[in-house]
Structures are given as structure tokens and as C-alpha cells.
Scaffold this motif. Sequence first.
Motif, mmCIF file in Angstrom:
data_model
loop_
_atom_site.group_PDB
_atom_site.id
_atom_site.type_symbol
_atom_site.label_atom_id
_atom_site.label_comp_id
_atom_site.label_asym_id
_atom_site.label_seq_id
_atom_site.Cartn_x
_atom_site.Cartn_y
_atom_site.Cartn_z
ATOM 1 N N LEU A 16 0.833 -1.206 0.000
ATOM 2 C CA LEU A 16 0.000 0.000 0.000
ATOM 3 C C LEU A 16 0.865 1.252 0.000
ATOM 4 N N MET A 17 1.927 1.249 0.806
ATOM 5 C CA MET A 17 2.810 2.430 0.837
ATOM 6 C C MET A 17 3.443 2.643 -0.531
ATOM 7 N N LEU A 18 3.881 1.559 -1.140
ATOM 8 C CA LEU A 18 4.516 1.679 -2.457
ATOM 9 C C LEU A 18 3.509 2.192 -3.492
ATOM 10 N N ALA A 19 2.288 1.682 -3.413
ATOM 11 C CA ALA A 19 1.251 2.133 -4.352
ATOM 12 C C ALA A 19 1.025 3.635 -4.205
ATOM 13 N N GLY A 20 0.969 4.116 -2.954
ATOM 14 C CA GLY A 20 0.775 5.540 -2.717
ATOM 15 C C GLY A 20 1.932 6.361 -3.280
ATOM 16 N N ARG A 104 -5.750 -0.091 7.345
ATOM 17 C CA ARG A 104 -6.988 0.545 6.865
ATOM 18 C C ARG A 104 -6.709 2.002 6.486
ATOM 19 N N THR A 105 -5.878 2.664 7.294
ATOM 20 C CA THR A 105 -5.574 4.076 7.025
ATOM 21 C C THR A 105 -4.753 4.212 5.740
ATOM 22 N N LEU A 106 -3.811 3.310 5.548
ATOM 23 C CA LEU A 106 -3.037 3.345 4.299
ATOM 24 C C LEU A 106 -3.940 3.037 3.096
ATOM 25 N N ALA A 107 -4.838 2.068 3.280
ATOM 26 C CA ALA A 107 -5.732 1.694 2.176
ATOM 27 C C ALA A 107 -6.643 2.865 1.796
ATOM 28 N N ASP A 108 -7.105 3.624 2.803
ATOM 29 C CA ASP A 108 -7.949 4.796 2.512
ATOM 30 C C ASP A 108 -7.158 5.836 1.711
ATOM 31 N N TRP A 109 -5.902 6.032 2.084
ATOM 32 C CA TRP A 109 -5.043 7.005 1.390
ATOM 33 C C TRP A 109 -4.850 6.586 -0.070
ATOM 34 N N VAL A 110 -4.569 5.303 -0.250
ATOM 35 C CA VAL A 110 -4.339 4.776 -1.604
ATOM 36 C C VAL A 110 -5.615 4.897 -2.452
ATOM 37 N N GLU A 111 -6.748 4.710 -1.783
ATOM 38 C CA GLU A 111 -8.034 4.868 -2.481
ATOM 39 C C GLU A 111 -8.213 6.323 -2.928
ATOM 40 N N GLU A 112 -7.873 7.261 -2.025
ATOM 41 C CA GLU A 112 -7.962 8.686 -2.405
ATOM 42 C C GLU A 112 -7.084 8.994 -3.607
ATOM 43 N N THR A 287 10.099 -1.520 8.634
ATOM 44 C CA THR A 287 11.133 -1.698 7.607
ATOM 45 C C THR A 287 10.487 -1.806 6.228
ATOM 46 N N GLY A 288 9.342 -2.489 6.155
ATOM 47 C CA GLY A 288 8.645 -2.623 4.874
ATOM 48 C C GLY A 288 8.164 -1.284 4.335
ATOM 49 N N VAL A 289 7.568 -0.474 5.208
ATOM 50 C CA VAL A 289 7.071 0.844 4.782
ATOM 51 C C VAL A 289 8.242 1.707 4.296
ATOM 52 N N GLN A 290 9.370 1.595 4.983
ATOM 53 C CA GLN A 290 10.537 2.401 4.577
ATOM 54 C C GLN A 290 11.201 1.839 3.314
ATOM 55 N N ASP A 291 11.133 0.521 3.112
ATOM 56 C CA ASP A 291 11.566 -0.055 1.815
ATOM 57 C C ASP A 291 10.771 0.615 0.701
ATOM 58 N N ALA A 292 9.449 0.681 0.924
ATOM 59 C CA ALA A 292 8.553 1.228 -0.108
ATOM 60 C C ALA A 292 8.896 2.669 -0.407
#
Length: 488
Positions: A16-20, A104-112, A287-292
Motif C-alpha cells: 500500500l505504501m509503495l502504491a501511494g 486501513r488508514t493506508l488503504a484509505d489514502w491509496v483509495e484517495e 522496515t517494509g514501509v521504509q523499503d517502499a
Amino acid sequence: MTQHAVVIAGGGPTGLMLAGELALAGVDVAVVERRPGKELVGQRAGGLHARTIEALDQRGIADRFLSQGEVAPAVGYGWVRLDIGDFPSRHNYTLGLFQNHIERTLADWVEELRVPVLRGRDVTGFVQDDAGVDVQVSDGESLRAAYLVGCDGGRSLVRKEAGIEFSGVEAATSCLIAEVEIDGEADWGLRRDELGISGLSRMEDSGTVRAMVQERQVGHTDEPTLQDLSEAMVAVYGTDYQIHSPTSISRFTDAARQAAAYRRGRVLVAGDAAHVHSPVGGQGLNTGVQDAMNLGWKLAQVVDGTSPAGLLDTYHAERHPVGARVLKTTLAQTVLLGGGERVDALRETLSELLGMDEPRKRIAGMMSGLDIHYDLGDGHPLLGRRMPDLDVEIAAGPLRVYALLHDARPVLLNLGAPGGLDIAPWADRVRLVDAAYAGTWELPVIGEVVAPAAVVIRPDGHVAWVGDGTDAGLADALTTWFGPPAAT
Ligand SMILES: Cc1cc2nc3c(=O)[nH]c(=O)nc-3n(C[C@H](O)[C@H](O)[C@H](O)COP(=O)(O)OP(=O)(O)OC[C@H]3O[C@@H](n4cnc5c(N)ncnc54)[C@H](O)[C@@H]3O)c2cc1C
């Protein structure tokens, strides 16, 4: 066949972070996610570390997370609490927030950001050629993409199919986590025995109980059952408290494995697909979010032709050592969680050591992620480190530096004479901001550093060039990170 510039397998926190990040850069990206909805069943990560909160702040979304959780000015290191309240960061604390809320919060952001998330579908295979990747999806559809990123968790199909080796240290402990019902009271709280920590707690607003129970045996390959949990509880507590009605049961171990390569041609891996380890210290999701965040802007520039594909190799070069360090520190912490007089003695000795200022700062800097340093060569201490979120003055008034990063574009912050730097050949990619700052420059762990005359800040918030009052090395740095100069 549907085409996208990038397909991401897996819509957990990393995907999700990478998608954003890709969407902010204007890349046509789609996520394929196995789960049918946004909700994550079961408990996993319990919070965000300081650097991850800073990273979210760089995109202007940290408050969405902070408003849902509770902060504490400390990190844990194998049962030792380390204060970080004196760290020079706007977010010198850890945020307690369960992963289902984070996702859920990341998914909402990606949806926006209007990223299509194809839910209830698996990536089942792929074939890459010189120009792209054909991605097979379980609904029978095929997607064509320039790049495929496996953010599909520890058992990553993408990693396996790409033939990327995933070796490391075998599990020495096995633990069940579950949400179950218990009628009546139990021995609430944490307890330690020779196998490690177990714990029982009631969930906030329901009768459901969160259980984390060490197992006597390591090496299970089946999915865990209520019977497994019952047996583990009897071994630890002498009773299973007649547990019933599980909503989730899962198992984790302290095995530590890392992908030997984060990229194979047009296929990359990130997050748990690239590294797995014990949850102690709460490093995985962070670590995953920061990889993204490291990969997103680089992949965007390669996809739109701004930079050559070689830029993607810096993703492995920068993030593999960070992942390796996380594996090492979690392995060390798993030992400290054990029981017995020898481990007790070690823990006490270490607590004493970490009570001293310098060791505390060193380890807390690592656990919070605030000390991460990409090796961009010798020079000013800021080079390769995170840019501090300073309060600067620009022509329009006061401004926080992180506000300049909300759109995930690079910035040249000129703190010297206005108009003293000319980056016309990169003006289409790099924003030049003249600013004034009279305060001190202080970095976590390192302390005060000499004020630079200018800095180039990458979209991930790391400093790519430090000016000494001249433009020496500036054109090279801009070319390395943001592509060759445009004809002017
Ligand atoms: C008990 C426990 C406690 C933890 N505590 C912490 C903590 O405090 N802090 C912390 O930072 N981390 C913690 N972690 C680790 C954290 O949960 C993981 O590191 C994090 O979830 C990794 O995110 P990810 O997106 O890389 O992978 P995942 O969260 O595993 O997401 C992968 C996604 O890919 C999907 N998927 C899988 N295969 C496919 C496929 N073939 N096609 C399409 N979709 C697919 C899955 O459905 C999933 O949604 C903990 C983990 C556990 C188990």
C-alpha cells in the motif's frame, strides 16, 4: 490484456505504501491483493517507530495515524526500555497502533489517490522479458507491466518464482498468537519462562482475549489449530482456561531470512517478501514501509524514463544492509527474551549498559530508525542521512521542511544567498527553494553538525548532496539521483 506501468503483488502495509508513492509520482500502478476486503483479521504489528512516522509526515498523512493511537517517548530493546524523548525529531516517540488500523488508514489514502486494488485475487505466476512482465492473476486475467513488485509477505510467490534465494537462521522458538474467548478470569499480563514471553490480555471493547503463547515444539508446517493453542496454554499456564470461539490463530517464529537480491530484472521484492524475522522490537512493518519509500520514487523515475534502470540497484544497495541489520538486532533480542538465570544476568548487565547515555542513544537510534544512513560516500554527516524537519523561513513565511516533500518530489533547499544556485537543466524535476534557517542542526545519535549552505533532499527525505557555499558536486549528484540534465 490490461496494461499498467507497475503491478504490485500484495496490498499489506508495504504494497500500500509503495502504491501511494507511485501514484503521487503519477505512475499507473495497480495492486493485486488476495484478501477480499481492507480488514486485516488477527493481530500483528502493534505500532510505528519514529522514522516511519516521520516518513508519513513527509507525505502529510502522519496525523491520520497519530490521531488513532497512543504515543510513548521510548523504544524497547529485548525487554529494556530506552528513552527517546531527547531525540531531535518532531516525532521522538513510538506510536502504539495495531496493524489493522495502520493498514486501513493506508488503504484509505491509496483509495484517495485512485489506485486500483484488485481484491480477492492472487498473483499466481509471471513471465518477464526484456520489455516487461506478464503477470498471471487467479481470476484468469493477465496483466502486462513494465515492473512487478512482490510485496506479498514472507512466503512471497514473487520472490520464489523469481528464483531469489531466501536463506538465514532457522527458528529456535515458535509462538502462537490468537484472538479467542475465555469465560471468566485468567492470569492476565505477560510472563516469562525458559522459552520466552507469553501473555494474555482482554481486547479494548469486547470479551475477546488476545493470547500470545510459546510452543514447546518448533518446526510445525501445518496451519495452527485451537487444539495447538490449548496444548501450548496448558504447558505454559497449567490450564487452557477453556478457550473457545477463535477469530484468528496464527504462528510466528524467530527464524531470520533475507532475500539475497531485492531485484531480478524487472521484478523487485520489498517488505516481508524481502526479510522475515521475529517481531521482537517491532521492526517488520516499519522496515517494509521504509523499503517502499526508498523504492517508490526510484521506480517512478525509471518507469517514466527520467533515470536509467540502474537507479533501481541503489534500492538493493541501500535497503539490503538496513534489512540485514534488522535481522541481526532481532536475533540478539530473541536471546534476551528467554528465561533462566544466565539470560537474566545478561539482561541485567545490558540494562545497566543501556542506562548510559551513549549506548542508549546508539541502540535507540537504531530501533527508532532515526539513525539510518545510506552510504552515499564521504562528506558532511548529513549526506545519506534523513533530513531534519526544520522550521525554515521562505519568502511566503514560515515553513516546515517536510511540507516541501508532500508531493514526493526532490528539493534543493538553498540556505545561502537567494538565487546563488542554478539548476535550470533539472528545473522540470527538482524544486529549488530559497530559505533561511538560523537554528542549530542536530542529528539523532550524532549530535550537532555544521550548518550546510544547501542540501538536496530526495523524495524519501534522505540528503543526496550537501553544499559548502559553492555548487561543487551538485550537477553530479542531480544526475545520479534525478537523471541527466535536460537540454536548455
Ligand atoms: C505477532 C506479530 C507482531 C508483529 N509486531 C510488529 C511490530 O510491532 N512492528 C512491526 O513493524 N512489525 C511487526 N510485525 C511484522 C509485521 O506484521 C510485518 O512485517 C508486516 O505485516 C509486513 O508487511 P508486508 O506488507 O511486507 O507483508 P504482509 O503484511 O504479509 O502483506 C502481504 C500481503 O500480500 C497478500 N498476498 C500474499 N500472497 C499474495 C499473492 N500471491 N497475490 C496477491 N496477494 C498476496 C497478503 O494477503 C497480504 O495482504 C509483527 C508480526 C507478527 C506476526
